[in-house]
Design a protein around this motif. Structure first.
Motif, PDB file in Angstrom:
ATOM      1  N   LEU A   1       0.721  -1.163  -0.016  1.00 52.74           N
ATOM      2  CA  LEU A   1       0.079   0.030  -0.045  1.00 52.74           C
ATOM      3  C   LEU A   1       1.102   1.151  -0.028  1.00 52.74           C
ATOM      4  CD1 LEU A   1      -2.667  -1.113   2.482  1.00 52.74           C
ATOM      5  CD2 LEU A   1      -3.181  -0.906   0.098  1.00 52.74           C
ATOM      6  N   GLU A   2       2.127   1.224   0.626  1.00 50.55           N
ATOM      7  CA  GLU A   2       2.848   2.352   0.785  1.00 50.55           C
ATOM      8  C   GLU A   2       3.668   2.559  -0.445  1.00 50.55           C
ATOM      9  OE1 GLU A   2       4.069   3.225   5.424  1.00 50.55           O
ATOM     10  OE2 GLU A   2       5.342   1.971   4.140  1.00 50.55           O
ATOM     11  N   GLU A   3       3.990   1.393  -1.098  1.00 44.96           N
ATOM     12  CA  GLU A   3       4.632   1.534  -2.388  1.00 44.96           C
ATOM     13  C   GLU A   3       3.856   2.045  -3.517  1.00 44.96           C
ATOM     14  OE1 GLU A   3       6.213  -2.322  -3.441  1.00 44.96           O
ATOM     15  OE2 GLU A   3       7.618  -2.474  -1.826  1.00 44.96           O
ATOM     16  N   SER A   4       2.448   1.901  -3.485  1.00 49.83           N
ATOM     17  CA  SER A   4       1.524   2.200  -4.562  1.00 49.83           C
ATOM     18  C   SER A   4       1.130   3.600  -4.244  1.00 49.83           C
ATOM     19  CB  SER A   4       0.247   1.415  -4.512  1.00 49.83           C
ATOM     20  OG  SER A   4       0.532  -0.114  -4.701  1.00 49.83           O
ATOM     21  N   HIS A   5       0.846   4.077  -2.826  1.00 50.62           N
ATOM     22  CA  HIS A   5       0.493   5.283  -2.630  1.00 50.62           C
ATOM     23  C   HIS A   5       1.437   6.022  -1.630  1.00 50.62           C
ATOM     24  CE1 HIS A   5      -3.293   4.140  -4.542  1.00 50.62           C
ATOM     25  NE2 HIS A   5      -3.337   2.863  -3.740  1.00 50.62           N
TER      26      HIS A   5
ATOM     27  N   GLN B   1      -5.978  -3.241  -5.162  1.00 51.16           N
ATOM     28  CA  GLN B   1      -5.988  -4.612  -5.553  1.00 51.16           C
ATOM     29  C   GLN B   1      -5.181  -5.533  -4.590  1.00 51.16           C
ATOM     30  OE1 GLN B   1      -7.854  -6.109  -7.789  1.00 51.16           O
ATOM     31  NE2 GLN B   1      -6.908  -8.206  -7.474  1.00 51.16           N
ATOM     32  N   HIS B   2      -4.471  -5.011  -3.895  1.00 46.55           N
ATOM     33  CA  HIS B   2      -3.547  -5.680  -2.940  1.00 46.55           C
ATOM     34  C   HIS B   2      -4.312  -6.074  -1.600  1.00 46.55           C
ATOM     35  CE1 HIS B   2       0.121  -5.122  -5.070  1.00 46.55           C
ATOM     36  NE2 HIS B   2       0.017  -3.884  -4.961  1.00 46.55           N
TER      37      HIS B   2
ATOM     38  N   GLU C   1       2.830  17.064  -8.098  1.00 46.51           N
ATOM     39  CA  GLU C   1       1.575  17.700  -8.038  1.00 46.51           C
ATOM     40  C   GLU C   1       0.362  16.409  -7.255  1.00 46.51           C
ATOM     41  OE1 GLU C   1      -1.950  19.760 -10.676  1.00 46.51           O
ATOM     42  OE2 GLU C   1      -0.040  19.307 -11.627  1.00 46.51           O
ATOM     43  N   VAL C   2       0.650  15.311  -7.857  1.00 51.52           N
ATOM     44  CA  VAL C   2      -0.265  14.208  -7.328  1.00 51.52           C
ATOM     45  C   VAL C   2       0.179  13.955  -5.819  1.00 51.52           C
ATOM     46  CG1 VAL C   2      -0.872  11.887  -7.514  1.00 51.52           C
ATOM     47  CG2 VAL C   2      -0.954  13.274  -9.483  1.00 51.52           C
ATOM     48  N   ALA C   3       1.372  14.008  -5.517  1.00 52.84           N
ATOM     49  CA  ALA C   3       1.706  13.686  -4.143  1.00 52.84           C
ATOM     50  C   ALA C   3       1.265  14.755  -3.140  1.00 52.84           C
ATOM     51  CB  ALA C   3       3.181  13.558  -3.959  1.00 52.84           C
ATOM     52  N   ASN C   4       1.424  16.083  -3.735  1.00 50.53           N
ATOM     53  CA  ASN C   4       0.998  17.161  -2.900  1.00 50.53           C
ATOM     54  C   ASN C   4      -0.625  17.116  -2.644  1.00 50.53           C
ATOM     55  OD1 ASN C   4       3.545  18.201  -2.650  1.00 50.53           O
ATOM     56  ND2 ASN C   4       3.468  19.683  -4.197  1.00 50.53           N
ATOM     57  N   THR C   5      -1.353  16.968  -3.550  1.00 51.86           N
ATOM     58  CA  THR C   5      -2.805  16.931  -3.584  1.00 51.86           C
ATOM     59  C   THR C   5      -3.273  15.759  -2.561  1.00 51.86           C
ATOM     60  OG1 THR C   5      -3.037  17.728  -5.881  1.00 51.86           O
ATOM     61  CG2 THR C   5      -5.070  16.611  -4.940  1.00 51.86           C
ATOM     62  N   THR C   6      -2.797  14.459  -2.818  1.00 56.03           N
ATOM     63  CA  THR C   6      -3.062  13.533  -2.137  1.00 56.03           C
ATOM     64  C   THR C   6      -2.794  13.481  -0.687  1.00 56.03           C
ATOM     65  OG1 THR C   6      -1.052  12.089  -2.694  1.00 56.03           O
ATOM     66  CG2 THR C   6      -3.183  11.525  -3.935  1.00 56.03           C
TER      67      THR C   6
END
Length: 419
Positions: free
Chosen positions: A117-121, A171-172, A355-360
């Motif tokens: 989960l940490e690798e994916s997000h 999925q994991h 940008e994705v990292a900051n938003t999430t």
């Protein structure tokens, strides 16, 4: 900035602590501030907040996952001893082929899930697992108390994931809940060399540092540092209080029989001494229940968020590393004349990743803070409720004893009347 941590809302803006109803718990009772009537008893005030807490909880109808972790079984092999837990899942989600699953998982499987989960997000806040190793001075590994404490923590971990708006669709996570065997799935994913490469890049980015961290993430970082310091301090003090309470309980258990033995030697004081012994015994029983409540409710909640603080620090580091990698590539693009097109494509991809990292992170940060306040508020209210109950019962025990000592002066009144 002052020494007090400042929470952040959905957009990363600072909030005024005075306006935060979750932290200003008692500000809701305006009748006390206005000189209104006091509640009938301390427990009535606790009940008021208990009702408000229940009203704020989302309805069970909104849940689409019901997960339980139970039935731990010990397994002994030639090289190791481990515990397997039963994981039962009931779900209404359409992407699952069945509405109910039952699998068995060991602690290593939970570690695998959290790692995936940490690798994916990398900038989502994945709820922590209990520590793998037992700290010195705590319960012995694999005794009943340790196994039950870990089972509760693993149960909570899965339910936290199931409530997450993004992680619950991983999925994991689905594989973890449904696959009878995880061996083949655990072999998939990035290999050792790939993971080592990621680690080396992360270390390099950390050493290089950031040119400029956005202000909202600097505020987050300061909040995390303050939160970590405070929650660790409260956790340690609570542990020390429990230790001292256990020592106090041991003293009480020796104290009561002393009065009973004394009563055998003092005929005229026998009844009062036996009464004191009875009071001490009853108070020791209440003390034992209070210690149990602290150990089973407050300590797990506090320690869970000690681990959460470490998780937050790791998430902030990963966000910083993503930005640092983008800055390094951007600088390389400005200074290098060859391979401009390939490098530009890589920089654009990293810019999007930042940008994705900051938003999430901003969105998950707000969700985490709300959950944290709900969890800690619930634990503190429960502890308050038990403390009120404990002191009220002990007070009643001693008041009852005092009433039993009262002697009606009827003989003296009769003598005065005869004269």
């Amino acid at each position: 900035m002052s020494g007090h941590a400042v929470p952040v809302d959905f957009s990363g803006h600072m909030l005024d602590l005075d306006e935060d109803e979750d932290l200003e718990v008692f500000s809701k009772n305006t009748s006390l501030a206005d000189g209104g009537p006091m509640p009938n008893s301390p427990s009535s005030l606790v009940n008021q907040y208990r009702l408000e807490e229940e009203e704020e909880q989302p309805g069970a109808d909104a849940k689409d996952f019901f997960i339980t972790v139970d039935n731990p079984e010990s397994h002994v092999t030639a090289i190791e001893t481990f515990i397997m837990y039963r994981v039962v899942t009931k779900t209404t989600r359409s992407e699952f082929d069945s509405s109910e699953y039952e699998v068995r998982r060991r602690y290593q499987d939970f570690l695998w899930l959290r790692g995936r989960l940490e690798e994916s997000h990398p900038t989502l806040i994945v709820h922590p697992l209990p520590e793998k190793f037992v700290m010195k001075g705590m319960v012995e590994r694999f005794n009943d108390g340790f196994i039950e404490t870990r089972r509760k923590a693993l149960h909570r971990f899965l339910n936290k994931i199931s409530e997450h708006p993004v992680l619950s669709y991983s999925q994991h996570f689905k594989v973890f809940l449904t696959a009878q065997e995880l061996t083949s799935h655990r072999k998939q994913g990035p290999g050792f060399l790939s993971r080592m490469g990621e680690t080396v890049r992360a270390v390099a980015n950390s050493v290089r540092g950031l040119r400029s961290r956005p202000e909202e993430f600097s505020v987050m970082q300061e909040y995390v540092d303050h939160f970590s310091t405070k929650i660790c301090s409260v956790d340690k003090v609570t542990q020390r209080i429990i230790k001292e309470q256990r020592e106090y309980l041991d003293e009480l258990r020796q104290y009561g029989p002393t009065y009973t033995q004394w009563a055998e030697l003092e005929e005229d004081l026998a009844e009062p001494l036996k009464g004191v012994a009875d009071c001490v015994e009853r108070c020791s029983q209440e003390t034992e229940e209070q210690i149990q409540q602290l150990s089973e409710v407050l300590v797990p909640a506090l320690h869970e968020y000690v681990l959460c603080a470490e998780t937050l620090k790791a998430v902030m580091r990963r966000r910083d590393n993503i930005q640092a990698e983008f800055e390094a590539k951007n600088e390389a693009l400005a200074s290098r004349k060859a391979d401009q097109d390939a490098l530009q494509e890589e920089v654009d991809g990293l810019a999007e990743r930042v940008e994705v990292a900051n938003t999430t992170l901003k969105e998950d940060w707000s969700r985490w803070q709300k959950a944290m306040r709900t969890d800690l508020r619930s634990a503190l209210i429960s502890t308050t409720e038990k403390n009120v109950d404990y002191y009220e019962k002990c007070l009643a025990v001693w008041e009852s004893f005092l009433l039993s000592l009262r002697v009606e002066p009827s003989g003296q009144e009769n003598g005065d009347g005869a004269s």
